[in-house]
Design an enzyme around this catalytic site. Sequence first.
Site, PDB file in Angstrom:
ATOM      1  N   ARG A 239       0.791  -1.160  -0.305  1.00 56.70           N
ATOM      2  CA  ARG A 239       0.058   0.062   0.175  1.00 56.70           C
ATOM      3  C   ARG A 239       0.598   1.453  -0.026  1.00 56.70           C
ATOM      4  NH1 ARG A 239      -3.452  -3.090  -1.731  1.00 56.70           N
ATOM      5  NH2 ARG A 239      -5.795  -3.060  -0.688  1.00 56.70           N
ATOM      6  N   GLU A 268      -4.092   7.429  -4.790  1.00 51.34           N
ATOM      7  CA  GLU A 268      -3.647   7.265  -5.288  1.00 51.34           C
ATOM      8  C   GLU A 268      -4.808   7.979  -5.746  1.00 51.34           C
ATOM      9  OE1 GLU A 268      -3.964   2.875  -5.296  1.00 51.34           O
ATOM     10  OE2 GLU A 268      -1.571   2.790  -4.893  1.00 51.34           O
ATOM     11  N   HIS A 286      -1.149   0.349  -9.544  1.00 50.02           N
ATOM     12  CA  HIS A 286      -1.592  -0.853  -8.795  1.00 50.02           C
ATOM     13  C   HIS A 286      -2.121  -2.123  -9.616  1.00 50.02           C
ATOM     14  CE1 HIS A 286      -4.064  -0.820  -4.270  1.00 50.02           C
ATOM     15  NE2 HIS A 286      -3.127  -1.936  -4.890  1.00 50.02           N
TER      16      HIS A 286
HETATM   17  C1  DGY Z   1      -5.398  -6.181  -3.052  1.00 48.91           C
HETATM   18  O1  DGY Z   1      -6.059  -7.401  -3.649  1.00 48.91           O
HETATM   19  O2  DGY Z   1      -4.803  -5.422  -1.889  1.00 48.91           O
HETATM   20  C2  DGY Z   1      -4.513  -5.408  -4.148  1.00 48.91           C
HETATM   21  O3  DGY Z   1      -3.972  -4.095  -3.643  1.00 48.91           O
HETATM   22  C3  DGY Z   1      -5.518  -5.486  -5.142  1.00 48.91           C
HETATM   23  O4  DGY Z   1      -5.428  -6.780  -5.637  1.00 48.91           O
END
Ligand code: DGY
Length: 325
Positions: A239, A268, A286
């Site tokens: 993240r 984002e 992402h």
């Molecule tokens: C998640 O699943 O947390 C990713 O960031 C997106 O697939």
Amino acid sequence: MADRKRVYVTRRIPDAGLALLRERFDVSMNEEDRPLTRPELLAAIADVDGVLTLLTDRIDGEVMDASPRVKGYANYAVGYDNLDVAAATARKIPLSNTPDVLTDATADMAWALLFAVARRVVESDAVMRSGRWGGWGPLQFIGGDITGATLGIIGAGRIGAAMARKSRGFGMEVLYSDAFRNEALEREVGARRVELDELLAESDYVSVHVPLMPETRHLINAGTLKKMKRTAYLINTARGPIVDEAALVEALRSGVIAGAGLDVYEAEPKMANGLAELANVVITPHVASATKRSRDDMATLAARNLIAMVEGKRPETCINPEIYG
Ligand code: DGY
């Protein structure tokens, strides 16, 4: 026919998941390929029995109180920092996520970024396309060695451990930092659990795999970046807010570290000023879980979870199982 329950999907997901939902429920969906605004979200779910959410939807107490019929929120992501778990648990509303089905796809993408930035794939590609390449040269595009290097994994859960396992073909030494010991990983790849500072000081590649929580926000900051080797690379597929992006830009610009491969960003879809101008960074939007199989499996798992919750059953991958006490 008895009234069918209604569920809402906040943005189109792969058909495999929608088909499962449509077998049982009346499904409505945000048909536009963009996240809903807050007022749109509140209006859309005011009168439904369940919601399939994305990581771009903030689901908090206000949303839960504005949609009193909702029996559960099924997040189409493994990460769930967009969900207020305490608020849901206090209201006895179940939440679910999509672990496991995207583990390999995400770890593969971390490797793709690692290779791309270390071996300067994107820069080299740009030169070829520009027509500026004048032929082979001994000093062109010299990058970092991967085989035999030290890989530092911050967070040895499912995805971090998968990334570590995939290093076996490259004869790497693996260090990891985690609140918990991962004995299987130690056995399988000879990984060594160390304190974060030691991992930062010794790794040639540092890959971030912790969830976003108050404790991990800006875990990588100006101070921790300075602890890395000047020849080291940072990879983040977890993240964005785990990394202080402005500090990273400064570190990349001034040579505090050699480069970074990023799939996630602090705010984002924006990026920190200057990030996109740097040559020593590879940036992707992402997409770490974006393979056909992973996204189909995320869709069907999220759909099965939502079906269970709307029908009053416990979902397969429940985030707050304590509500079933
Ligand atoms: C998640 O699943 O947390 C990713 O960031 C997106 O697939």
